[in-house]
Design an enzyme around this catalytic site. Structure first.
Site, mmCIF file in Angstrom:
data_model
loop_
_atom_site.group_PDB
_atom_site.id
_atom_site.type_symbol
_atom_site.label_atom_id
_atom_site.label_comp_id
_atom_site.label_asym_id
_atom_site.label_seq_id
_atom_site.Cartn_x
_atom_site.Cartn_y
_atom_site.Cartn_z
ATOM 1 N N TYR A 360 0.779 -1.326 -0.119
ATOM 2 C CA TYR A 360 0.103 -0.003 -0.181
ATOM 3 C C TYR A 360 0.832 1.287 -0.021
ATOM 4 C CZ TYR A 360 -4.077 -2.919 1.010
ATOM 5 O OH TYR A 360 -5.085 -3.744 0.640
ATOM 6 N N THR A 425 -1.370 -9.169 -4.591
ATOM 7 C CA THR A 425 -2.658 -9.763 -3.901
ATOM 8 C C THR A 425 -3.685 -8.727 -3.347
ATOM 9 O OG1 THR A 425 -1.490 -10.642 -2.336
ATOM 10 C CG2 THR A 425 -2.204 -12.120 -4.050
ATOM 11 N N GLU A 426 -3.098 -7.478 -3.034
ATOM 12 C CA GLU A 426 -3.805 -6.440 -2.576
ATOM 13 C C GLU A 426 -3.006 -5.093 -2.936
ATOM 14 O OE1 GLU A 426 -5.111 -6.207 1.437
ATOM 15 O OE2 GLU A 426 -6.050 -8.178 1.489
ATOM 16 N N ASN A 427 -3.784 -4.061 -3.636
ATOM 17 C CA ASN A 427 -3.099 -2.584 -3.667
ATOM 18 C C ASN A 427 -4.362 -1.847 -3.824
ATOM 19 O OD1 ASN A 427 -1.825 -0.697 -6.239
ATOM 20 N ND2 ASN A 427 -0.876 -0.850 -4.039
#
EC number: 3.2.1.21
Length: 564
Positions: A360, A425-427
């Site tokens: 992030y 896998t998350e941003n």
């Protein structure tokens, strides 16, 4: 410099302090080349836009998690999780005493979720299983078939739309019944978790081919058992995070081997773990100890779990050195960082089929000599973190939008862990939920972050295989309640039917997926050719400019003449 440091440290380290390890004044990997390559870039260079596309089979997706979206917290036999317990306490510090009791109501509104996914044209959907919906008390003997039926409908619905399910087995919502017996501090959880994974592999594995055991084990260990900010709200920063992380790593490895031994041959899936990593930029890249501090920050966060799994089955040397020496100075007989046996190292090493990264933001790291008391993982690191103040703020403090850090982190992972295949896998970025659908800041975030992933792939040769935007829709955002959201879709939480509306970012992301990146637009293409015959080539000047230049030359000549 290396020989000087080694000579200076000879005879100063006891056996307790691991004398064979590299001292903390050295970067213990090839990763130093990342700072050498990128940290001297100008602001202009690091913000240059790169046009291009990803490989044909690149995996574009979006993510969610069970507690944040499903609701139905006690529907159809579901058991309570530690997040249910935490958010139901009158003393909860979450804004407006918010909870996930209903959230997006995905448990009852599966069709709406599938419609949004179809409209986005994503290739994959990352979601998590609610352990207490499947095993209400955490054990197989409490099997709740209605919970299993829900996930079967979800998985079958995704496959009907040619969307690959990416399943996270544990996303922070431990059954409360298991927490009552010590939770992840209890070594018995390794076998209990493995039994849950075994059931999920057997039940869903004929259709699910992409598994992640844990989401952000760092957050579980540090925020849950160190800072005590999230459930189970244990505040024991000196020992509990290390003990919990030790159990999580072994639990992951056991689940991986269970899949490997029992299901891989027939199901042909992949198993990994979703690790979170910020990029850490040195405060001054020209000062060696600041570069070492940045590397140490990475080793203590991402390397804490990645080093055992992707490298050698053991913790990073920087962690062993720092925690070992601090423990000795604190008068302890052994390090607060647990030790893996040789057998355990062999069992843990290599237990991931790809590298799954949640990312992030970027921080600025600086060397510091921190206190010995109270005992704390945070003080063990001997560094301070600061925000990258040239980058935009977001709705979450200390989470600035620093796109260029992603490219550097991807390169660091390539160098540090042997060039693995990487799935982001998350941003995503949090925005105040008062901004409903016109989320232009999020559009800019995705445009710049995805472009940095493209640079890493196209220019640096990093094996970036997929990108998962966080998240499908605004949801219960943990300690921030419903004040901020990461969603591509706005959810009207004040209405019983929880209507969903695509935001500007959803339309933008749809086009990125459709174009498979950022193909060079026509108006940016270089044109080759010739002008027509008779084309008038010339030069230009202005009288004022020419006269002034001539006057200056004359005065200079006169001054030179008078001097002579």
């Amino acid at each position: 410099m290396r020989s000087y440091i080694n000579e200076a440290l000879k005879g100063t380290c006891s056996e307790f302090s691991h004398p064979k390890m590299l001292p903390p004044s050295e970067v213990p990997s090839k990763s130093k080349v990342v700072w050498e390559k990128f940290s001297h870039q100008s602001k202009f260079q690091r913000k240059l836009y790169h046009y291009g596309t990803f490989p044909q089979h690149f995996s574009w997706g979006v993510s969610s998690s069970a507690y944040q979206t499903e609701g139905g917290w006690n529907a159809d036999g579901k058991g309570a999780s530690i997040w249910d317990t935490f958010t139901h306490k009158p003393s909860s510090s979450i804004p407006d005493k918010a909870n996930g009791d209903v959230a997006c109501d995905s448990y009852h509104r599966l069709k709406e979720d599938l419609y949004m996914l179809r409209a986005l044209k994503v290739k994959s959907y990352r979601f998590s299983l609610s352990w207490s919906r499947i095993f209400p008390n955490g054990l197989r003997t409490s099997l709740n078939q209605k919970g299993v039926d829900y996930y079967n409908r979800l998985i079958d619905g995704l496959l009907a739309d040619n969307i690959t399910p990416m399943v996270t087995l544990y996303y922070w919502d431990l059954p409360q019944a298991l927490q009552n017996n010590g939770g992840w501090y209890n070594v018995g959880m390794i076998d209990i978790f493995n039994d849950f994974c075994d059931f999920c592999f057997a039940t869903f594995g004929d259709r699910v081919k992409f598994w992640m055991t844990f989401n952000q084990p760092y957050t579980i260990a540090w925020s849950g058992y160190g800072l005590g900010q999230i459930p189970p709200n244990v505040k024991n920063p000196g020992t509990a995070p290390f003990k919990v992380a030790h159990n999580l790593i072994k639990a992951h490895a056991k689940a991986y081997h269970t899949y490997d031994d029992k299901y891989r041959r027939s199901q042909g899936g992949l198993v990994s773990i979703a690790l979170n990593g910020d990029w850490f930029e040195p405060k001054d890249v020209n000062v060696p100890r600041e570069v070492v501090a940045a590397d140490r920050a990475l080793q203590f966060q991402l390397g804490w779990f990645a080093h055992p799994i992707f490298k050698n089955g053991d913790y990073p040397d920087a962690m062993k050195w720092q925690v070992g020496n601090k423990s000795e100075l604190q008068g302890l007989s052994e390090s607060r960082l647990p030790v893996f046996s040789d057998e355990e190292k062999r069992f843990i090493q290599g237990t991931a089929d790809m590298f799954c990264l949640n990312h992030y933001t970027t921080k600025i790291a600086s060397h510091a000599t921190l206190r010995l008391s109270p005992k704390s993982y945070e003080y063990d690191r001997d560094l301070t973190e600061d925000e990258e103040k040239d980058s935009p703020t977001t709705a979450i403090s200390n989470q600035r939008a620093v796109a260029w850090g992603l490219r550097r982190l991807l390169n660091w992972i390539k160098e540090e862990y042997g060039d693995p295949q990487i799935y982001i896998t998350e941003n995503g970025v949090a925005i105040d939920t008062k901004t409903t659908v016109d989320d232009t800041d999020r559009v800019f975030y995705f445009k710049t972050y995805i472009d940095e992933a493209l640079k890493a792939h196209s220019l640096d040769g990093v094996k970036v295989k997929g990108y998962i935007a966080s998240s499908l829709m605004d949801s219960f955002e943990w300690l921030n309640g419903y004040k901020v959201g990461f969603g591509l879709h706005h959810v009207e939480f004040t209405k019983p039917n929880r209507p969903r509306t695509p935001k500007r970012s959803a339309h933008y992301y749809y086009h990125v997926i459709k174009d498979n990146g950022f193909p060079l637009p026509d108006d940016e293409r270089v044109l080759y050719g010739e002008f027509p015959k008779g084309f008038n080539w010339s030069t230009a000047s202005a009288s004022y400019q020419v006269r002034r230049a001539a006057t200056c030359v004359l005065l200079d000549s006169l001054e030179l003449f008078l001097k002579n």
